[in-house]
Design a protein around this motif. Structure first.
Motif, short mmCIF file in Angstrom:
data_model
loop_
_atom_site.label_atom_id
_atom_site.label_comp_id
_atom_site.label_asym_id
_atom_site.label_seq_id
_atom_site.Cartn_x
_atom_site.Cartn_y
_atom_site.Cartn_z
N ASP A 86 35.76 86.80 5.99
CA ASP A 86 37.07 87.00 5.16
C ASP A 86 38.44 86.33 5.73
N GLU A 109 28.56 86.19 2.05
CA GLU A 109 29.04 87.56 2.42
C GLU A 109 30.63 87.35 2.88
N GLU A 110 31.34 88.30 2.84
CA GLU A 110 32.72 88.49 3.01
C GLU A 110 33.47 87.49 2.07
N THR A 112 36.37 86.94 -0.24
CA THR A 112 37.39 87.63 -0.84
C THR A 112 37.95 87.12 -2.17
N THR A 135 32.18 92.09 -2.23
CA THR A 135 32.30 91.08 -1.13
C THR A 135 31.00 90.12 -1.15
N ARG A 163 28.42 95.94 -1.00
CA ARG A 163 27.97 95.03 -0.24
C ARG A 163 26.65 94.28 -0.48
#
Length: 291
Positions: A86, A109-110, A112, A135, A163
């Motif tokens: 992120d 993943e992550e 934003t 996310t 998630r």
């Protein structure tokens, strides 16, 4: 007890060690001790050398397959998995790295909200099918339906902790249930190795995958654990990954563990390898899949 026997015992019986997630995460690295033990034994006695060879034989028995080259052969699909971070300063450049092997699926993943438009633009027309849940996100060359949030939230987290996702990809080879998941992180502190949230997330992910009605399943994720960690045993009862290669993906400065995974059921994961470094603290991994 001689040190070589202790090393061999840890390699063979690590699952008997309570709360051994930290040990199992870095289990292959017990092999670093073996050359040192052999050199010490060489200057002592033949008996010491024989004892020092024991952990070498055990290590090769446990991890030897991962030293072998990929099996090769045909494959029909390619999948990329990456925790993009992120704090990634270059999402567009990251996306360009991820599409270099021309994957069918890209699980991230992550992701934003601020970086999402950059990823979408960089993936472009080749990946028109996009699903974002919290996310985590999935880009696909193939149409996606039945997209939904997958609840693997630990009991300590609030409703904004989202998630994981599940969708059905309609490929020329048939329908595939695609999961993208980011398990909770682990923490190493004064109280030891805290993995309770990660372990709870893993159990919920395993329960979801176990009840998947489709025969073909693809799991992409930062699972914050390696395949040697017993916490993933319930997941690995349904899906599997390539036997060869280590493909360490974390941390990016000196990768020592593969916690980013491409796993499948109803398909063979032919091989897994890492891609070049991006703006993340993880390396991307890419896998070829044979139906």
């Amino acid at each position: 007890m001689p040190v070589p026997i202790i090393v061999a015992a840890l390699l063979l019986f690590h699952r008997a060690v309570p709360n051994a997630s930290l040990l199992e995460t870095f289990l292959p690295w017990l092999g670093v001790a073996i050359p040192i033990l052999l050199v010490r034994a060489w200057f002592r006695s033949l008996r010491a050398v024989i004892i020092a060879v024991l952990p070498l034989m055990v290590w090769l028995g446990v991890f030897g397959e991962r030293l072998l080259p990929a099996s090769g052969g045909t494959h029909q699909l390619v999948a990329v998995q990456h925790n993009v971070s992120d704090e990634n300063p270059d999402p567009a450049g990251t996306a360009r790295t991820l599409v270099e092997p021309r994957p069918d699926f890209v699980g991230l993943e992550e992701v934003t909200p601020e970086a999402l438009p950059a990823y979408t633009a960089a993936f472009g027309r080749d990946y028109p099918h996009v699903i974002v849940q919290g996310t985590v996100a999935l880009w696909s060359r193939h149409p996606l339906t039945e997209a939904r949030l997958l609840d693997i939230r630990p009991s300590t987290q609030g409703p904004d902790w989202n998630r994981a996702l599940r969708a059905v990809a309609h490929t020329p080879h048939g329908d595939i249930a695609v999961y993208v998941a980011h398990l909770s992180s682990v923490r190493l502190g004064l109280g030891g190795f805290d993995s309770a949230n990660r372990d709870e997330s893993a159990r919920k992910l395993a329960a979801a995958v176990a009840t998947e009605p489709l025969d073909r399943v693809l799991l992409l994720g930062d699972l914050n654990s390696t395949v040697d960690d017993r916490v993933l045993d319930p997941v690995l009862e349904r899906v599997h990954t390539a036997g060869g290669g280590f493909a360490f993906s974390w941390p990016v400065r000196m990768p020592v563990a593969r916690i980013d995974h491409v796993m499948a059921d109803g398909m063979a994961v032919v091989d897994v390898r890492t891609l070049p470094r991006t703006g993340s603290d993880h390396l991307p991994v890419v896998a070829r899949l044979r139906l």
